[in-house]
Design an enzyme around this catalytic site. Structure first.
Site, short mmCIF file in Angstrom:
data_model
loop_
_atom_site.label_atom_id
_atom_site.label_comp_id
_atom_site.label_asym_id
_atom_site.label_seq_id
_atom_site.Cartn_x
_atom_site.Cartn_y
_atom_site.Cartn_z
N ALA A 26 0.82 -1.21 0.00
CA ALA A 26 0.00 0.00 0.00
C ALA A 26 0.86 1.26 0.00
O ALA A 26 0.45 2.30 0.50
CB ALA A 26 -0.90 -0.01 1.24
N ARG A 32 -1.58 7.32 -11.68
CA ARG A 32 -2.64 7.33 -12.70
C ARG A 32 -3.94 7.97 -12.20
O ARG A 32 -4.82 8.30 -12.97
CB ARG A 32 -2.91 5.90 -13.18
N GLY A 96 8.99 -0.40 -6.43
CA GLY A 96 8.30 -1.50 -7.07
C GLY A 96 7.75 -2.51 -6.06
O GLY A 96 8.12 -2.52 -4.89
N GLU A 174 4.58 -8.66 -17.60
CA GLU A 174 3.90 -7.37 -17.47
C GLU A 174 3.52 -6.85 -18.85
O GLU A 174 4.20 -7.11 -19.84
CB GLU A 174 4.80 -6.36 -16.75
N ASN A 189 -2.68 -11.80 -13.98
CA ASN A 189 -2.20 -11.90 -12.61
C ASN A 189 -2.99 -10.90 -11.77
O ASN A 189 -2.95 -9.70 -12.03
CB ASN A 189 -0.70 -11.56 -12.59
N ASN A 247 -6.86 1.58 -10.44
CA ASN A 247 -5.66 2.33 -10.83
C ASN A 247 -5.99 3.69 -11.44
O ASN A 247 -5.15 4.56 -11.50
CB ASN A 247 -4.86 1.52 -11.84
N ARG A 354 -26.69 17.20 14.95
CA ARG A 354 -25.23 17.19 14.90
C ARG A 354 -24.67 16.22 15.95
O ARG A 354 -25.42 15.69 16.77
CB ARG A 354 -24.71 18.62 15.07
N ASN A 398 -42.08 20.24 26.45
CA ASN A 398 -42.47 20.91 25.21
C ASN A 398 -41.57 22.13 24.99
O ASN A 398 -41.53 23.02 25.83
CB ASN A 398 -43.93 21.36 25.29
N ALA A 444 -43.85 32.74 26.94
CA ALA A 444 -43.33 32.97 25.59
C ALA A 444 -42.48 34.24 25.56
O ALA A 444 -42.71 35.18 26.31
CB ALA A 444 -44.50 33.09 24.62
C1 UD1 Z 1 0.50 -5.18 -10.44
C2 UD1 Z 1 1.25 -6.39 -11.04
C3 UD1 Z 1 0.47 -6.90 -12.24
C4 UD1 Z 1 -0.94 -7.24 -11.85
C5 UD1 Z 1 -1.62 -6.05 -11.17
C6 UD1 Z 1 -2.95 -6.48 -10.57
C7 UD1 Z 1 3.60 -5.93 -10.58
C8 UD1 Z 1 4.92 -5.56 -11.17
N1 UD1 Z 1 2.57 -5.99 -11.45
O1 UD1 Z 1 0.50 -4.14 -11.41
O2 UD1 Z 1 1.09 -8.09 -12.76
O3 UD1 Z 1 -1.68 -7.66 -12.99
O4 UD1 Z 1 -0.83 -5.56 -10.08
O5 UD1 Z 1 -3.67 -5.41 -10.05
O6 UD1 Z 1 3.52 -6.21 -9.40
N2 UD1 Z 1 3.11 -0.70 -4.26
C9 UD1 Z 1 3.94 -0.59 -3.15
N3 UD1 Z 1 5.23 -0.22 -3.32
C10 UD1 Z 1 5.77 0.04 -4.54
C11 UD1 Z 1 4.93 -0.10 -5.69
C12 UD1 Z 1 3.61 -0.47 -5.51
O7 UD1 Z 1 3.49 -0.81 -2.02
O8 UD1 Z 1 6.96 0.36 -4.60
C13 UD1 Z 1 1.70 -1.08 -4.05
C14 UD1 Z 1 0.71 -0.08 -4.66
O9 UD1 Z 1 0.38 0.91 -3.68
C15 UD1 Z 1 -0.47 -0.96 -5.00
C16 UD1 Z 1 0.15 -2.33 -5.25
O10 UD1 Z 1 1.46 -2.29 -4.73
O11 UD1 Z 1 -1.40 -1.04 -3.93
C17 UD1 Z 1 0.21 -2.67 -6.74
O12 UD1 Z 1 0.98 -1.66 -7.40
P1 UD1 Z 1 0.52 -1.07 -8.79
O13 UD1 Z 1 1.47 0.01 -9.16
O14 UD1 Z 1 -0.92 -0.74 -8.78
O15 UD1 Z 1 0.77 -2.32 -9.74
P2 UD1 Z 1 0.03 -2.63 -11.09
O16 UD1 Z 1 0.61 -1.78 -12.16
O17 UD1 Z 1 -1.44 -2.56 -10.91
MG MG Z 2 -2.65 -1.75 -9.40
#
Ligand code: UD1
Ligand code: MG
Length: 482
Positions: A26, A32, A96, A174, A189, A247, A354, A398, A444
């Site tokens: 996360a 994007r 990544g 990918e 995937n 995304n 509230r 009241n 009143a």
């Molecule tokens: C990724 C997969 C892809 C798959 C897709 C499914 C990889 C390289 N690719 O692509 O094969 O089909 O998910 O939804 O894994 N994140 C981190 N740290 C980082 C980068 C990302 O925690 O350095 C987290 C993001 O916040 C996200 C998740 O990993 O919640 C996936 O990352 P994202 O960039 O959305 O990967 P996809 O391009 O969707």
């Molecule tokens: Mg993703």
């Protein structure tokens, strides 16, 4: 496996049961989405993407075995989901999905298996996670991935199997690295995996950044493990929509729409009436509504709200984080935020409750009445044009039209107490702190600045003067001048 404890915490099987952790990726920014808000805090079904994934994860293993890997705007993400009790791992630089697991190695290497979830895919169910884990354990695999067939697989990694009928995986490719024929593969995937922790961490250093994004791809582990003669398998879900990632804004909107449709369907199935449900009502995922309640079109029930049985919520009311008892009628255009309403009360039209408003059984709060931090007792009525703040109001009271509790002296808030059976005449101001005793009357248009004893009458206004013939004389003078 839903609601089950971590196999490692079972007393009977402790010696044999594998220790299982869940890691939720996360840390990404979500480029994007073109947003200041971190991706995993964007909401669907009324709560952040990450909160949905944590809910699913904590139904499979306890919160202390869940590790959210956070990075971009880490403090903001942590505080949004801190109440869930999960652990956090900081990935300060996001290099990544493979790198996310590298930084979590210290936290996860005490486990036998690690389930990896994507924080941006909120529809995953605990049942699917549990099935993926069981398949992984049965297959004695080093890596098991979840896949799905999509009609429009563009953007996702594609699963290359050893052969069409084999569960064994050759590689995950990918989108950007896929050949024209690999791009035709519809099996994607999903971004959910189970790894045998020792095999993952023995090999994770073999990941490289030699790819079009220059990132460490977790997906490359499939090929690395297979080349090391480890078993890499895939389990495909028939429910392809539960794996969809958010995304882009369009994907967020689509997932939100689907979640709300499902919420409406489950409420309809449990006996709630929703005319035009799918096009007009907004109901968040955690809302609970009992049977025989009717929500008219254009009602919003948000956050952690619970609505009892046999209620009617009329159009254009918005209810957030509130508790509504059975048989309550909420007329058009009411706004409730952090309120509690007991059975058979009647609100509105256009009441504003509230935070801290506590409306008793059978009480009435009517047109253009605003309440904040008050208790309104059983059967009491405040029907028109009134502000009640910081007040303890007993039963059978009241409150006349236009009554105002003056609770704020410019520095501090003060309390107004009105005891059972009291009658507050219209257009009265009660300057707090002030106490109106049991059964007392306030005339009143009074301005009440001192306590009113039980059963007394207080009149706090100028005495009326009547000048006989005054108007007639004034008219006569005016006529003579013309
Ligand atoms: C990724 C997969 C892809 C798959 C897709 C499914 C990889 C390289 N690719 O692509 O094969 O089909 O998910 O939804 O894994 N994140 C981190 N740290 C980082 C980068 C990302 O925690 O350095 C987290 C993001 O916040 C996200 C998740 O990993 O919640 C996936 O990352 P994202 O960039 O959305 O990967 P996809 O391009 O969707
Ligand atoms: Mg993703």
């Amino acid at each position: 496996m839903t609601k089950s404890r971590n196999p490692s915490s079972s007393k009977n099987t402790a010696a044999f049961a594998p220790r299982v952790a869940v890691a939720i990726m996360a840390a990404g920014k979500g480029t994007r989405l073109k947003s200041q808000l971190p991706k995993v805090l964007h909401e669907v079904g009324g709560k952040p993407l990450l909160a949905h994934v944590i809910t699913a994860a904590t139904r499979v293993v306890p919160p202390n075995d869940v590790f959210a890997i956070i990075g971009h705007e880490a403090d903001r993400v942590r505080s949004a989901v801190a109440s869930t009790g999960v652990n956090f791992v900081l990935q300060s630089e996001q290099r990544g999905t493979g790198h996310a697991l590298m930084v979590a190695q210290a936290a996860l290497s005490a486990y036998d298996h690690v389930i990896v979830l994507s924080g941006d895919a909120p529809q995953i169910t605990p049942q699917t996670i549990a099935r993926l884990l069981n398949f992984h354990l049965d297959q004695q695999a080093a890596m098991t991935l979840l896949s799905a067939d999509l009609d429009h697989p563009t953007g996702y990694g594609r699963v290359v199997r050893k052969s069409a009928r084999s569960a064994e995986v050759q590689a995950i490719v990918e989108e950007k690295s896929a050949t024209a024929s690999q791009k035709k593969i519809r099996e994607i995937n999903a971004g959910f995996y189970v790894f045998a922790a020792p095999q993952l961490f023995l090999n994770i250093e073999k990941l490289s950044t030699a790819n079009p994004h220059g990132e460490y791809y977790l997906t490359d582990m499939a090929e690395i493990l297979r080349e090391g003669r480890q078993r890499v398998v895939v389990w495909k879900t028939n429910n392809s929509t539960e794996v969809l990632g958010a995304n882009t804004r369009a994907e967020l909107a689509f997932i939100d729409f689907r979640m709300r449709i499902r919420k409406c369907q489950s409420l309809l199935a449990t006996g709630v009436t929703l005319p035009l449900p799918l096009s007009s009502c907004v109901i968040d995922s955690d809302v609970e509504i009992a049977s025989d309640t009717v929500l008219e079109p254009f009602v919003q029930i948000l956050g952690n709200s619970h609505i009892g049985a046999g209620c009617r919520i009329r159009s254009y009311s918005v209810i957030r984080d509130s508790e509504i008892g059975d048989g309550v009628l909420i007329r058009n255009g009411c706004i409730l935020d952090g309120a509690r309403v007991e059975r058979n009360a009647i609100l509105g039209p256009y009441s504003h409750l509230r935070p801290g408003s506590d409306i008793g059984e059978g009480a009435h709060v009517g047109n253009f009445v605003e309440t904040k931090k008050i208790k309104l007792g059983k059967g009491s009525k405040a029907n028109h044009l009134t502000y009640l703040g910081d007040a303890e109001i007993g039963a059978g009271v009241n409150i006349g039209a236009g009554t105002i509790t003056c609770n704020y002296d410019g520095v501090h808030k003060h309390t107004t107490v009105i005891e059972d059976g009291a009658f507050i005449g219209s257009d009265s101001t009660l300057v707090a702190p002030v106490h109106v005793g049991k059964g007392a009357y306030v005339g009143a248009a009074s301005c009440i600045t001192a306590d009113v004893p039980e059963d007394a009458l207080a009149v706090g206004r100028a005495r009326q003067i009547v000048k006989e013939g005054w108007a007639r004389e004034k008219r006569a003078v005016r006529k003579a001048r013309c």
